[in-house]
Motif scaffolding. Structure first.
Motif, PDB file in Angstrom:
ATOM      1  N   GLU A  19       0.831  -1.200   0.000  1.00 23.62           N
ATOM      2  CA  GLU A  19       0.000   0.000   0.000  1.00 23.62           C
ATOM      3  C   GLU A  19       0.866   1.251   0.000  1.00 23.62           C
ATOM      4  O   GLU A  19       1.791   1.385   0.806  1.00 23.62           O
ATOM      5  CB  GLU A  19      -0.912   0.004   1.224  1.00 23.62           C
ATOM      6  N   ILE A  20       0.551   2.167  -0.909  1.00 30.35           N
ATOM      7  CA  ILE A  20       1.288   3.414  -1.057  1.00 30.35           C
ATOM      8  C   ILE A  20       0.394   4.570  -0.617  1.00 30.35           C
ATOM      9  O   ILE A  20      -0.774   4.636  -1.004  1.00 30.35           O
ATOM     10  CB  ILE A  20       1.718   3.646  -2.523  1.00 30.35           C
ATOM     11  N   VAL A  35      -2.076   7.805  -8.454  1.00 25.67           N
ATOM     12  CA  VAL A  35      -2.838   6.647  -7.968  1.00 25.67           C
ATOM     13  C   VAL A  35      -3.189   5.715  -9.126  1.00 25.67           C
ATOM     14  O   VAL A  35      -3.053   4.483  -9.023  1.00 25.67           O
ATOM     15  CB  VAL A  35      -4.111   7.107  -7.231  1.00 25.67           C
ATOM     16  N   LEU A  36      -3.625   6.289 -10.241  1.00 27.28           N
ATOM     17  CA  LEU A  36      -4.004   5.488 -11.412  1.00 27.28           C
ATOM     18  C   LEU A  36      -2.855   4.601 -11.869  1.00 27.28           C
ATOM     19  O   LEU A  36      -3.021   3.388 -12.076  1.00 27.28           O
ATOM     20  CB  LEU A  36      -4.439   6.418 -12.551  1.00 27.28           C
ATOM     21  N   HIS A  37      -1.677   5.178 -12.010  1.00 27.49           N
ATOM     22  CA  HIS A  37      -0.539   4.412 -12.531  1.00 27.49           C
ATOM     23  C   HIS A  37      -0.016   3.407 -11.512  1.00 27.49           C
ATOM     24  O   HIS A  37       0.398   2.299 -11.897  1.00 27.49           O
ATOM     25  CB  HIS A  37       0.569   5.365 -12.983  1.00 27.49           C
ATOM     26  N   LEU A  38      -0.042   3.752 -10.240  1.00 31.67           N
ATOM     27  CA  LEU A  38       0.401   2.791  -9.230  1.00 31.67           C
ATOM     28  C   LEU A  38      -0.559   1.612  -9.133  1.00 31.67           C
ATOM     29  O   LEU A  38      -0.139   0.453  -9.022  1.00 31.67           O
ATOM     30  CB  LEU A  38       0.534   3.483  -7.873  1.00 31.67           C
ATOM     31  N   GLU A  39      -1.861   1.888  -9.190  1.00 31.42           N
ATOM     32  CA  GLU A  39      -2.843   0.804  -9.109  1.00 31.42           C
ATOM     33  C   GLU A  39      -2.785  -0.088 -10.344  1.00 31.42           C
ATOM     34  O   GLU A  39      -3.001  -1.300 -10.251  1.00 31.42           O
ATOM     35  CB  GLU A  39      -4.242   1.377  -8.900  1.00 31.42           C
ATOM     36  N   ARG A  45      -1.794  -1.005  -4.010  1.00 36.31           N
ATOM     37  CA  ARG A  45      -3.000  -0.445  -3.413  1.00 36.31           C
ATOM     38  C   ARG A  45      -2.648   0.952  -2.916  1.00 36.31           C
ATOM     39  O   ARG A  45      -1.550   1.170  -2.403  1.00 36.31           O
ATOM     40  CB  ARG A  45      -3.465  -1.327  -2.250  1.00 36.31           C
ATOM     41  N   CYS A  46      -3.545   1.911  -3.072  1.00 34.88           N
ATOM     42  CA  CYS A  46      -3.222   3.295  -2.737  1.00 34.88           C
ATOM     43  C   CYS A  46      -4.233   3.916  -1.786  1.00 34.88           C
ATOM     44  O   CYS A  46      -5.425   3.614  -1.828  1.00 34.88           O
ATOM     45  CB  CYS A  46      -3.155   4.159  -4.004  1.00 34.88           C
ATOM     46  N   ARG A  47      -3.726   4.786  -0.937  1.00 30.52           N
ATOM     47  CA  ARG A  47      -4.528   5.748  -0.190  1.00 30.52           C
ATOM     48  C   ARG A  47      -3.987   7.119  -0.556  1.00 30.52           C
ATOM     49  O   ARG A  47      -2.850   7.245  -1.007  1.00 30.52           O
ATOM     50  CB  ARG A  47      -4.395   5.540   1.321  1.00 30.52           C
ATOM     51  N   SER A  48      -4.773   8.158  -0.333  1.00 30.66           N
ATOM     52  CA  SER A  48      -4.293   9.488  -0.698  1.00 30.66           C
ATOM     53  C   SER A  48      -4.645  10.509   0.369  1.00 30.66           C
ATOM     54  O   SER A  48      -5.545  10.303   1.186  1.00 30.66           O
ATOM     55  CB  SER A  48      -4.867   9.919  -2.051  1.00 30.66           C
ATOM     56  N   SER A  74       7.485  11.784 -15.417  1.00 31.89           N
ATOM     57  CA  SER A  74       6.847  10.700 -16.154  1.00 31.89           C
ATOM     58  C   SER A  74       6.262   9.719 -15.141  1.00 31.89           C
ATOM     59  O   SER A  74       6.976   9.266 -14.240  1.00 31.89           O
ATOM     60  CB  SER A  74       7.875   9.984 -17.033  1.00 31.89           C
ATOM     61  N   PRO A  75       4.973   9.380 -15.252  1.00 26.87           N
ATOM     62  CA  PRO A  75       4.403   8.388 -14.330  1.00 26.87           C
ATOM     63  C   PRO A  75       5.181   7.075 -14.328  1.00 26.87           C
ATOM     64  O   PRO A  75       5.329   6.438 -13.285  1.00 26.87           O
ATOM     65  CB  PRO A  75       2.976   8.192 -14.859  1.00 26.87           C
ATOM     66  N   LYS A  76       5.701   6.682 -15.497  1.00 23.44           N
ATOM     67  CA  LYS A  76       6.485   5.447 -15.560  1.00 23.44           C
ATOM     68  C   LYS A  76       7.759   5.567 -14.734  1.00 23.44           C
ATOM     69  O   LYS A  76       8.188   4.613 -14.085  1.00 23.44           O
ATOM     70  CB  LYS A  76       6.822   5.115 -17.015  1.00 23.44           C
ATOM     71  N   GLU A  77       8.388   6.755 -14.766  1.00 22.45           N
ATOM     72  CA  GLU A  77       9.593   6.962 -13.960  1.00 22.45           C
ATOM     73  C   GLU A  77       9.261   6.862 -12.478  1.00 22.45           C
ATOM     74  O   GLU A  77      10.000   6.241 -11.703  1.00 22.45           O
ATOM     75  CB  GLU A  77      10.211   8.329 -14.248  1.00 22.45           C
ATOM     76  N   LEU A  78       8.146   7.468 -12.068  1.00 25.09           N
ATOM     77  CA  LEU A  78       7.763   7.421 -10.660  1.00 25.09           C
ATOM     78  C   LEU A  78       7.504   5.985 -10.218  1.00 25.09           C
ATOM     79  O   LEU A  78       7.967   5.564  -9.148  1.00 25.09           O
ATOM     80  CB  LEU A  78       6.528   8.282 -10.419  1.00 25.09           C
ATOM     81  N   VAL A  79       6.780   5.221 -11.028  1.00 25.52           N
ATOM     82  CA  VAL A  79       6.512   3.820 -10.682  1.00 25.52           C
ATOM     83  C   VAL A  79       7.822   3.046 -10.566  1.00 25.52           C
ATOM     84  O   VAL A  79       8.005   2.237  -9.649  1.00 25.52           O
ATOM     85  CB  VAL A  79       5.581   3.171 -11.724  1.00 25.52           C
TER      86      VAL A  79
END
Length: 229
Positions: free
Chosen positions: A4-5, A19-23, A28-31, A108-113
């Motif tokens: 969970e992130i 959240v979209l890219h991590l899920e 699993r995400c909370r914000s 970039s969302p890919k870089e963050l993931v």
């Protein structure tokens, strides 16, 4: 087990994008949208990792980072800080107060993931690693992910733990900043800000190690060495 992130950003679009890219990648995400909300979420159920924006209402990201590190329940939770491109000083300060890594906006969302996966991977003990490393009154248990100094538990951030482990495993040998960046942070090459990342963490680690900290020697223009007894 799904990790969970906790995603902390006051901009709804950015928060939703992260959240979209991590899920999508199976997390699993909370914000949370503010500093106080982030602290409440982390205290209620410590996450596996926090993605933390620097600029937040209520409490900024630096203060949130400080408070997470000061709380025993969240002191070991990895933190990736999101910073504006121009805020180089803030990036260094963020590392000084306990952030494990940073990603520059726009990102970039890919870089963050990829950074999230890398930080979580390095937080796990490596297969085949020496179970216990010791240097005088200092003991590092790889499997239990604990450090004791003079018989007392020592609270280190995940990056500080990894850095100390790498130094102890190579005790007596000089390790370049580039080598440390690759082993601890996963960076393939070093630039000025990333080299300063190593220096900031070394300075913080020395302070926490007290009298043992002096055994982390600086080798001018090269890197660092943990002195053998």
């Amino acid at each position: 087990m799904t990790r969970e992130i906790l995603v902390v950003d006051d901009e709804p679009d950015i928060r939703s994008l992260i959240v979209l890219h991590l899920e999508r990648e199976g997390f699993r995400c909370r914000s949370a949208a503010s500093g106080p909300d982030a602290l409440r979420e982390a205290a209620a159920r410590p996450p596996a990792l926090v993605v933390l924006d620097l600029m937040l209402p209520g409490l900024d990201g630096l203060e949130v980072c400080r408070r997470l590190r000061a709380d025993a329940a969240t002191a070991g939770v990895p933190i990736i800080m999101l910073t504006a491109k121009a805020d180089e000083v803030d990036r260094v300060v963020g590392l000084e107060v306990g952030a494990d890594d940073y990603v520059v906006k726009p990102f970039s969302p890919k870089e963050l993931v990829a950074r999230v996966r890398a930080v979580l991977r390095r937080a796990r003990p490596a297969a085949g690693a020496t179970p216990v490393l010791a240097a005088g009154p200092l003991t590092l248990d790889v499997a239990r992910h604990t450090v004791t100094l003079h018989g007392r538990p020592l609270a280190l951030t995940p990056k500080e733990f990894d850095l100390l482990r790498v130094l102890l495993e190579a005790a007596g040998r000089v390790l370049s900043r580039e080598h440390l960046l690759n082993r601890v942070w996963g960076y393939a090459r070093a630039d000025e800000i990333e080299s300063r990342t190593v220096d900031v963490h070394i300075r913080r680690l020395r302070a926490k190690l007290g009298d043992v900290g002096s055994r982390i020697a600086t080798v001018k223009s090269v890197g660092y060495r943990f002195e053998e007894e």
